[in-house]
Design an enzyme around this catalytic site. Structure first.
Site, PDB file in Angstrom:
ATOM      1  N   LYS A   9       4.959   6.142   2.060  1.00 25.39           N
ATOM      2  CA  LYS A   9       5.378   4.741   2.152  1.00 25.39           C
ATOM      3  C   LYS A   9       6.522   4.571   3.166  1.00 25.39           C
ATOM      4  O   LYS A   9       7.143   5.554   3.599  1.00 25.39           O
ATOM      5  CB  LYS A   9       5.785   4.247   0.762  1.00 25.39           C
ATOM      6  CG  LYS A   9       4.614   4.208  -0.243  1.00 25.39           C
ATOM      7  CD  LYS A   9       5.061   3.573  -1.563  1.00 25.39           C
ATOM      8  CE  LYS A   9       3.917   3.477  -2.558  1.00 25.39           C
ATOM      9  NZ  LYS A   9       4.327   2.799  -3.818  1.00 25.39           N
ATOM     10  N   TYR A  49      -3.606  -3.644  -2.513  1.00 24.97           N
ATOM     11  CA  TYR A  49      -2.977  -3.702  -3.845  1.00 24.97           C
ATOM     12  C   TYR A  49      -3.481  -4.887  -4.671  1.00 24.97           C
ATOM     13  O   TYR A  49      -2.792  -5.334  -5.596  1.00 24.97           O
ATOM     14  CB  TYR A  49      -1.457  -3.779  -3.697  1.00 24.97           C
ATOM     15  CG  TYR A  49      -0.803  -2.420  -3.493  1.00 24.97           C
ATOM     16  CD1 TYR A  49      -0.857  -1.434  -4.482  1.00 24.97           C
ATOM     17  CD2 TYR A  49      -0.110  -2.124  -2.332  1.00 24.97           C
ATOM     18  CE1 TYR A  49      -0.252  -0.202  -4.304  1.00 24.97           C
ATOM     19  CE2 TYR A  49       0.507  -0.884  -2.144  1.00 24.97           C
ATOM     20  CZ  TYR A  49       0.422   0.070  -3.144  1.00 24.97           C
ATOM     21  OH  TYR A  49       1.023   1.298  -2.983  1.00 24.97           O
ATOM     22  N   ASN A 112       9.284   4.037  -3.606  1.00 21.98           N
ATOM     23  CA  ASN A 112       9.048   5.298  -4.316  1.00 21.98           C
ATOM     24  C   ASN A 112       8.238   6.320  -3.510  1.00 21.98           C
ATOM     25  O   ASN A 112       7.515   7.142  -4.079  1.00 21.98           O
ATOM     26  CB  ASN A 112       8.464   5.046  -5.710  1.00 21.98           C
ATOM     27  CG  ASN A 112       7.123   4.363  -5.681  1.00 21.98           C
ATOM     28  OD1 ASN A 112       6.602   4.041  -4.606  1.00 21.98           O
ATOM     29  ND2 ASN A 112       6.540   4.145  -6.847  1.00 21.98           N
ATOM     30  N   HIS A 115       2.154   6.891  -2.382  1.00 16.29           N
ATOM     31  CA  HIS A 115       1.056   6.361  -3.194  1.00 16.29           C
ATOM     32  C   HIS A 115       0.008   7.454  -3.304  1.00 16.29           C
ATOM     33  O   HIS A 115      -0.206   8.203  -2.356  1.00 16.29           O
ATOM     34  CB  HIS A 115       0.421   5.128  -2.521  1.00 16.29           C
ATOM     35  CG  HIS A 115      -0.919   4.770  -3.111  1.00 16.29           C
ATOM     36  ND1 HIS A 115      -1.042   3.983  -4.232  1.00 16.29           N
ATOM     37  CD2 HIS A 115      -2.181   5.135  -2.759  1.00 16.29           C
ATOM     38  CE1 HIS A 115      -2.334   3.864  -4.536  1.00 16.29           C
ATOM     39  NE2 HIS A 115      -3.052   4.548  -3.659  1.00 16.29           N
ATOM     40  N   GLU A 126     -10.353   3.630  -1.593  1.00 14.52           N
ATOM     41  CA  GLU A 126      -9.129   3.651  -0.771  1.00 14.52           C
ATOM     42  C   GLU A 126      -9.334   4.461   0.511  1.00 14.52           C
ATOM     43  O   GLU A 126      -8.813   4.094   1.569  1.00 14.52           O
ATOM     44  CB  GLU A 126      -7.967   4.219  -1.597  1.00 14.52           C
ATOM     45  CG  GLU A 126      -7.576   3.291  -2.737  1.00 14.52           C
ATOM     46  CD  GLU A 126      -6.441   3.832  -3.596  1.00 14.52           C
ATOM     47  OE1 GLU A 126      -5.975   4.967  -3.349  1.00 14.52           O
ATOM     48  OE2 GLU A 126      -6.017   3.108  -4.508  1.00 14.52           O
TER      49      GLU A 126
HETATM   50  P1  GDP Z   1       1.599   4.412  -8.930  1.00 13.18           P
HETATM   51  O1  GDP Z   1       0.121   4.652  -9.096  1.00 13.18           O
HETATM   52  O2  GDP Z   1       2.444   5.492  -9.554  1.00 13.18           O
HETATM   53  O3  GDP Z   1       1.993   4.137  -7.505  1.00 13.18           O
HETATM   54  O4  GDP Z   1       1.950   3.105  -9.759  1.00 13.18           O
HETATM   55  P2  GDP Z   1       1.157   1.728 -10.001  1.00 13.18           P
HETATM   56  O5  GDP Z   1      -0.241   1.806  -9.457  1.00 13.18           O
HETATM   57  O6  GDP Z   1       1.330   1.357 -11.419  1.00 13.18           O
HETATM   58  O7  GDP Z   1       1.990   0.673  -9.135  1.00 13.18           O
HETATM   59  C1  GDP Z   1       1.818   0.570  -7.738  1.00 13.18           C
HETATM   60  C2  GDP Z   1       3.159   0.436  -7.095  1.00 13.18           C
HETATM   61  O8  GDP Z   1       3.735  -0.798  -7.488  1.00 13.18           O
HETATM   62  C3  GDP Z   1       4.180   1.497  -7.517  1.00 13.18           C
HETATM   63  O9  GDP Z   1       4.081   2.678  -6.775  1.00 13.18           O
HETATM   64  C4  GDP Z   1       5.489   0.785  -7.263  1.00 13.18           C
HETATM   65  O10 GDP Z   1       5.831   0.851  -5.870  1.00 13.18           O
HETATM   66  C5  GDP Z   1       5.153  -0.658  -7.617  1.00 13.18           C
HETATM   67  N1  GDP Z   1       5.518  -0.930  -9.021  1.00 13.18           N
HETATM   68  C6  GDP Z   1       4.878  -0.565 -10.150  1.00 13.18           C
HETATM   69  N2  GDP Z   1       5.493  -1.002 -11.252  1.00 13.18           N
HETATM   70  C7  GDP Z   1       6.572  -1.693 -10.805  1.00 13.18           C
HETATM   71  C8  GDP Z   1       7.602  -2.419 -11.468  1.00 13.18           C
HETATM   72  O11 GDP Z   1       7.665  -2.515 -12.696  1.00 13.18           O
HETATM   73  N3  GDP Z   1       8.534  -3.004 -10.655  1.00 13.18           N
HETATM   74  C9  GDP Z   1       8.472  -2.887  -9.297  1.00 13.18           C
HETATM   75  N4  GDP Z   1       9.426  -3.480  -8.578  1.00 13.18           N
HETATM   76  N5  GDP Z   1       7.519  -2.227  -8.639  1.00 13.18           N
HETATM   77  C10 GDP Z   1       6.568  -1.624  -9.389  1.00 13.18           C
END
Ligand code: GDP
Length: 137
Positions: A9, A49, A112, A115, A126
């Site tokens: 990212k 997304y 973070n 991905h 993807e």
């Molecule tokens: P991943 O698969 O670990 O990347 O997590 P997810 O698919 O649940 O979420 C996608 C991305 O959305 C995450 O990598 C974070 O960058 C963002 N994200 C997820 N949950 C949160 C949240 O509660 N708050 C914020 N600000 N960003 C989030």
């Protein structure tokens, strides 16, 4: 042999840790079958997304993903999808296990570092989003 998609990212690209993150993959038995650096458009980030479009953090997530270039890669290997998820660590870096990519390179849940596809079905979608089949070896 599985395939999965990784994205380094914008925060990690800006920090100059592309090489360190790609090394984690290769050092742990994954092959980089394709990779490229690119700038996502807003529309591309929203489409990628789309599953999160109803979530309160969606706009912040899209803004962040287009804030700078990303590096997208196809990783292959035995159990590649889960192996990549294990190497990444928990979504929130504060909860990520020591030694994981997010524990070592990520600041917070918005920025973070990486991905990774969370299922083989999503991995196929993807990968096709970013790569033509002839670009993957
Ligand atoms: P991943 O698969 O670990 O990347 O997590 P997810 O698919 O649940 O979420 C996608 C991305 O959305 C995450 O990598 C974070 O960058 C963002 N994200 C997820 N949950 C949160 C949240 O509660 N708050 C914020 N600000 N960003 C989030």
């Amino acid at each position: 042999m599985e395939r999965t998609l990784s994205i380094i990212k914008p925060d990690a690209v800006a920090k100059g840790v592309i090489g360190k993150i790609l090394d984690r993959f290769e050092s742990n038995g994954l092959t980089i079958a394709a990779t490229k650096k690119l700038q996502l458009s807003r529309k591309e980030a929203e489409t990628f997304y789309a599953v999160h479009s109803e979530r309160p953090f969606f706009n912040d997530l899209v803004d962040f993903m287009i804030s700078g270039p990303v590096v997208v890669s196809v990783l292959t290997g035995e159990d590649a999808m889960k192996k990549n998820r294990d190497l990444m660590g928990a979504t929130n870096p504060k909860e990520a296990a020591a030694g994981t990519i997010r524990a070592d390179f990520a600041e917070n849940i918005d920025a973070n570092a990486v991905h990774g596809s969370d299922s083989l079905e999503n991995a196929a979608v993807e990968i096709a989003f970013f790569f033509a089949e002839k670009e993957i070896s």
